[in-house]
Write an enzyme that holds these catalytic residues in place. Structure first.
Site, PDB file in Angstrom:
ATOM      1  CG  MET A  19      12.672   0.151  13.202  1.00 24.63           C
ATOM      2  SD  MET A  19      13.357  -0.792  11.828  1.00 24.63           S
ATOM      3  CE  MET A  19      15.113  -0.346  11.960  1.00 24.63           C
ATOM      4  CB  CYS A 112       5.159  12.371  20.312  1.00 28.81           C
ATOM      5  SG  CYS A 112       5.594  11.534  18.778  1.00 28.81           S
ATOM      6  CB  CYS A 209      12.115  15.197  16.737  1.00 23.05           C
ATOM      7  SG  CYS A 209      10.312  15.212  16.721  1.00 23.05           S
TER       8      CYS A 209
END
Length: 375
Positions: A19, A112, A209
């Site tokens: 999440m 990632c 990010c």
């Protein structure tokens, strides 16, 4: 929704959901909870720069962790936050900065997925007794003959994320689940509204990010000052045309922002980190016919050999598949022969393989051969 684990009822099936705090992963968790699965939510604390600069929409920011927790609390399933900052820095941020030092154009989201998410998080899910790890990626998974999984582009081509998941191994594909693969974004948003999720109206993240406001060159300059050193802009013959303020500000195929007027359009053709030069030329100088890859992940049915195989490839996430032939080599290397020359191909990016809509893997671009030289 089709059963995630054949032959086992949802009530007896534990699923860990990765999440991020966004709509997609939240809807994934909510739909599985609604279907009766034993859901456990996990959010990775990767890089909290978003909270520090007050920027919304960063996948790893503190606000996103709070959003994921709110979703889990509203639906009544456990949620854990794991501190992966040191792993993320080593595997993703440092690799991102070093890639620019080598004159490459990196794709950190793939790294990632390849390292932190689909390796470390997958191990954590297994340790929690989960039958599968589910994510909010737009990708389809199917059961092939013999029980092995195959991966396919999302039903909604505009949302397809298969390019960013090329490094998923066959073993990982067996364990992973992608419940949103057959949906479009409007459907996902509608589910978020129907289920009254706290993030139903949250916008999609657009930036990398850990890069605030998309100013990647500022981060790289801070981490690797040498990449911001000024140098020469030269033409294909080596003649100096001007100066640049760091090769990290340039990408292969770039036309705007070069700052040189010669009466004809000029493009960045090559970056030369050893001599700290930006090489520019006409558009035709961008065209390449062959591409060399490393760290190749092959998901085809048979071995990838020297005889070559007809496939389609994507050299950028936003382009359509191109016809090509792949030739396998030892130790994860491969050569790609393009059916027609393509421009703007940069080392550091990914070349992803397809057979129709099936994902066959891919590799990292390390070198290209110009169409003129190949001819």
């Amino acid at each position: 929704m089709q059963p995630l684990v054949p032959g086992k009822p949802p009530s007896e099936t534990r699923i860990v959901v990765a999440m991020s705090g966004g709509v997609d992963s939240s809807v994934t968790a909510a739909l599985l909870k609604e279907a009766g699965y034993d859901v456990v939510g996990i959010t990775l604390q990767l890089y909290d720069h978003g909270e520090a600069v007050g920027r919304k929409g960063a996948c790893c920011a503190g606000q996103d962790i709070r959003d994921a927790r709110r979703v889990a609390e509203s639906l009544g399933f456990p949620h854990y936050v794991l501190d992966y900052e040191s792993r993320f820095r080593d595997a993703v941020i440092d690799d991102f900065a070093d890639s620019y030092l080598r004159g490459e154009t990196p794709v950190p989201c793939i790294r990632c997925n390849q390292t932190v998410k689909f390796r470390d998080l997958l191990d954590t899910a297994r340790s929690l007794g989960a039958e599968a790890l589910a994510t909010g990626h737009y990708l389809r998974r199917a059961e092939a003959a013999g029980g092995r999984a195959t991966l396919h582009r999302a039903r909604d081509e505009s949302r397809d994320q298969s390019y960013f998941l090329f490094a998923t191994t066959a073993e990982q594909a067996d364990y992973l689940r992608f419940p949103l693969g057959d949906m479009n974004k409007d459907t996902v948003r509608a589910h978020a509204e129907r289920l009254a999720l706290p993030v139903a109206t949250k916008p999609d993240s657009q930036d990398i990010c850990f890069v605030p406001q998309g100013k990647y060159h500022e981060l790289v300059a801070k981490l690797r000052p040498g990449a911001a050193a000024a140098g020469d802009i030269v033409d294909l013959s080596g003649a100096v045309l001007g100066r640049h303020e760091g090769i990290l500000r340039y990408t292969i195929g770039q036309r705007r922002g070069i700052g040189i007027g010669t009466g004809e359009p000029l493009y960045v053709v090559r970056l030369d980190p050893e001599r700290n030069r930006v090489v520019v030329g006409p558009r035709e100088a961008l065209l390449v016919a062959r591409v060399t890859l490393k760290e190749v992940n092959w998901l085809g049915d048979g071995p990838l050999g020297e005889a070559g195989a007809e496939i389609s490839v994507k050299l950028r996430s936003t382009q359509g598949p191109l016809p090509a032939r792949v030739f396998g080599a030892a130790d994860g290397w491969a050569e790609i022969e393009l059916a027609r020359p393509e421009g703007g191909v940069s080392p550091g990016q990914a070349c992803v393989f397809y057979d129709g809509d099936r994902l066959l893997g891919g590799g990292w671009i390390v070198a290209t051969e110009s169409a003129a030289r190949a001819a």
